[in-house]
Design a protein around this motif. Structure first.
Motif, mmCIF file in Angstrom:
data_model
loop_
_atom_site.group_PDB
_atom_site.id
_atom_site.type_symbol
_atom_site.label_atom_id
_atom_site.label_comp_id
_atom_site.label_asym_id
_atom_site.label_seq_id
_atom_site.Cartn_x
_atom_site.Cartn_y
_atom_site.Cartn_z
ATOM 1 N N ILE A 1 0.915 -1.300 -0.112
ATOM 2 C CA ILE A 1 0.031 0.072 0.158
ATOM 3 C C ILE A 1 0.929 1.227 0.113
ATOM 4 O O ILE A 1 0.371 2.385 -0.033
ATOM 5 C CB ILE A 1 -1.132 0.038 1.386
ATOM 6 C CG1 ILE A 1 -2.162 0.871 1.038
ATOM 7 C CG2 ILE A 1 -0.061 0.190 2.421
ATOM 8 C CD1 ILE A 1 -2.985 0.823 0.168
ATOM 9 N N TYR B 1 0.237 5.579 -0.381
ATOM 10 C CA TYR B 1 0.695 6.463 1.031
ATOM 11 C C TYR B 1 1.593 7.631 -0.034
ATOM 12 O O TYR B 1 1.334 8.865 0.480
ATOM 13 C CB TYR B 1 1.441 5.896 1.898
ATOM 14 C CG TYR B 1 0.581 4.981 2.709
ATOM 15 C CD1 TYR B 1 -0.747 5.017 2.601
ATOM 16 C CD2 TYR B 1 0.989 4.058 3.697
ATOM 17 C CE1 TYR B 1 -1.545 4.141 3.366
ATOM 18 C CE2 TYR B 1 0.565 3.189 4.413
ATOM 19 C CZ TYR B 1 -0.706 3.381 4.494
ATOM 20 O OH TYR B 1 -1.590 2.252 5.114
ATOM 21 N N ASP C 1 -10.171 11.405 7.582
ATOM 22 C CA ASP C 1 -9.496 10.366 6.567
ATOM 23 C C ASP C 1 -9.865 10.624 5.139
ATOM 24 O O ASP C 1 -9.980 10.003 4.276
ATOM 25 C CB ASP C 1 -10.119 9.139 6.833
ATOM 26 C CG ASP C 1 -9.044 7.982 6.297
ATOM 27 O OD1 ASP C 1 -7.942 8.100 6.164
ATOM 28 O OD2 ASP C 1 -9.500 6.977 6.005
ATOM 29 N N THR D 1 -6.277 10.592 10.031
ATOM 30 C CA THR D 1 -6.201 9.651 8.923
ATOM 31 C C THR D 1 -6.484 8.300 9.779
ATOM 32 O O THR D 1 -6.062 8.115 10.547
ATOM 33 C CB THR D 1 -5.310 9.734 7.893
ATOM 34 O OG1 THR D 1 -4.073 9.527 8.579
ATOM 35 C CG2 THR D 1 -5.360 11.287 7.130
ATOM 36 N N SER D 2 -6.746 7.287 8.830
ATOM 37 C CA SER D 2 -6.834 6.070 9.238
ATOM 38 C C SER D 2 -6.198 5.113 8.213
ATOM 39 O O SER D 2 -5.479 4.239 8.487
ATOM 40 C CB SER D 2 -8.351 5.331 9.887
ATOM 41 O OG SER D 2 -9.318 5.536 8.528
ATOM 42 N N SER D 3 -6.855 5.151 6.846
ATOM 43 C CA SER D 3 -6.519 4.088 5.662
ATOM 44 C C SER D 3 -6.369 4.770 4.418
ATOM 45 O O SER D 3 -5.406 4.840 3.720
ATOM 46 C CB SER D 3 -7.304 2.932 5.838
ATOM 47 O OG SER D 3 -8.436 3.231 5.574
ATOM 48 N N GLU D 4 -7.423 5.576 4.064
ATOM 49 C CA GLU D 4 -7.590 6.127 2.773
ATOM 50 C C GLU D 4 -6.555 7.164 2.549
ATOM 51 O O GLU D 4 -6.191 7.267 1.319
ATOM 52 C CB GLU D 4 -9.137 6.538 2.567
ATOM 53 C CG GLU D 4 -10.062 5.520 2.654
ATOM 54 C CD GLU D 4 -9.711 4.601 1.560
ATOM 55 O OE1 GLU D 4 -9.538 4.873 0.242
ATOM 56 O OE2 GLU D 4 -10.147 3.389 1.712
ATOM 57 N N ARG E 1 -3.863 8.159 4.292
ATOM 58 C CA ARG E 1 -2.564 7.853 4.859
ATOM 59 C C ARG E 1 -1.472 8.545 4.246
ATOM 60 O O ARG E 1 -1.298 8.466 2.970
ATOM 61 C CB ARG E 1 -2.233 6.479 5.270
ATOM 62 C CG ARG E 1 -2.958 6.050 6.733
ATOM 63 C CD ARG E 1 -2.049 6.156 7.684
ATOM 64 N NE ARG E 1 -2.986 5.991 8.885
ATOM 65 C CZ ARG E 1 -2.151 5.973 10.141
ATOM 66 N NH1 ARG E 1 -1.083 6.246 10.277
ATOM 67 N NH2 ARG E 1 -3.119 5.838 11.314
ATOM 68 N N GLY F 1 2.991 6.242 7.222
ATOM 69 C CA GLY F 1 3.005 4.823 6.854
ATOM 70 C C GLY F 1 4.474 4.073 7.107
ATOM 71 O O GLY F 1 4.523 2.799 7.282
ATOM 72 N N GLU G 1 4.136 1.620 10.116
ATOM 73 C CA GLU G 1 3.818 0.529 10.088
ATOM 74 C C GLU G 1 4.525 -0.604 9.884
ATOM 75 O O GLU G 1 4.145 -1.931 10.017
ATOM 76 C CB GLU G 1 2.612 0.447 8.696
ATOM 77 C CG GLU G 1 1.336 1.333 9.017
ATOM 78 C CD GLU G 1 0.527 1.442 7.925
ATOM 79 O OE1 GLU G 1 0.589 0.637 7.115
ATOM 80 O OE2 GLU G 1 -0.304 2.290 8.185
#
Length: 283
Positions: free
Chosen positions: A67, A71, A144, A225-228, A230, A235, A238
């Motif tokens: 992903i 990012y 997000d 933000t959480s996922s969309e 980021r 990142g 992670e």
């Protein structure tokens, strides 16, 4: 003869200090690259200062199979969008503060810069509630989203841009505005034809610094933000998991995240010195 010896010693000392500072500055970047080029086995096989091979999988997997490419795209969109918005608003605000008698202009200018002085954490709770609870239409909210981050970064980038451009616009003679208006130009045309070209070096350095601030920002991006939406800075964390840290891929993404800033710096390099000294001397 003695003067020549003293000159050599003085010059050698200066070059020695310069080389030492350069090594201290560049070594972390070099070491990050070395780590990014090693396999996991090499990373834990013992310290080695030089690297003779290159393990490209550290770059390929996170960017093209995971992903992190998205990012990186989010970071580019957010940093560039925020810079464009900040420059447009800052030029308009600076022109108003510089050319018109605004009641309490000094207080407004001081209040704007105090927003830049405040710690970013002071804005986190209000922004989080606004984004997740208040500004919400059905299932959609600013939380997000890229536009949410672009607006949030204006909290600290816009005051900085106004503060930097105010001194530059003040040095542009008002007679140029008046001459253009006599010829029928509107205020927006004066800003576009006179203010923007004459303050281009200052706008370039302001845009560059705003872009770098937005690109490197972590706290807002991690909270809003959480996922969309980021970004690449959030990142990176992670790679730290409960089963260990993937140091090679983390270093590879860190190296990739540095490249856009270096390229942008190279593109506007000729404006930097002019922008930093623009308006420093008044006639």
């Amino acid at each position: 003869m003695r003067r020549a010896v003293l000159w050599v010693i003085h010059t050698g000392w200066l070059y020695g200090v310069w080389i030492l500072l350069m090594l201290i500055t560049l070594f972390p970047i070099y070491w990050t690259f070395v780590i990014s080029a090693r396999t996991r086995l090499e990373l834990f096989s013992g310290p080695k200062l030089w690297q003779t091979s290159f393990y490209a999988e550290n770059y390929i997997r996170p960017l093209f199979r995971d992903i992190y490419g998205a990012y990186l795209f989010n970071s580019l969109v957010v940093a560039t969008g925020n810079t464009l918005l900040v420059i447009i608003l800052a030029v308009l605000a600076t022109y108003a503060l510089s050319r018109f008698r605004v009641s309490g202009a000094r207080n407004i200018f001081f209040w704007a810069i105090t927003n830049r002085m405040a710690p970013p954490a002071a804005f986190m709770l209000p922004l989080y509630l606004l984004y997740s609870r208040v500004i919400k239409v059905g299932d959609w909210s600013l939380f997000d989203t890229r536009i949410g981050l672009i607006l949030a970064y204006c909290v600290f980038n816009l005051p900085f841009a106004i503060w930097l451009l105010k001194g530059i616009v003040d040095t542009i003679p008002k007679q140029l505005d008046e001459a253009a208006m006599v010829d029928g130009a509107t205020i927006l045309q004066v800003i576009r034809i006179i203010i923007v070209p004459l303050s281009a070096p200052g706008i370039a350095i302001t845009g560059l610094l705003s872009w770098i601030f937005a690109w490197n920002e972590y706290l807002f991006a991690a909270t809003l933000t959480s996922s969309e939406a980021r970004t690449i800075t959030t990142g990176l964390m992670e790679f730290v998991t409960v089963v260990g840290t993937n140091w090679g891929e983390m270093a590879a993404i860190a190296m990739v995240s540095v490249l856009p800033a270096i390229l942008l710096l190279a593109l506007v390099q000729r404006y930097i010195i002019a922008g930093l000294t623009f308006g420093a001397v008044r006639e």
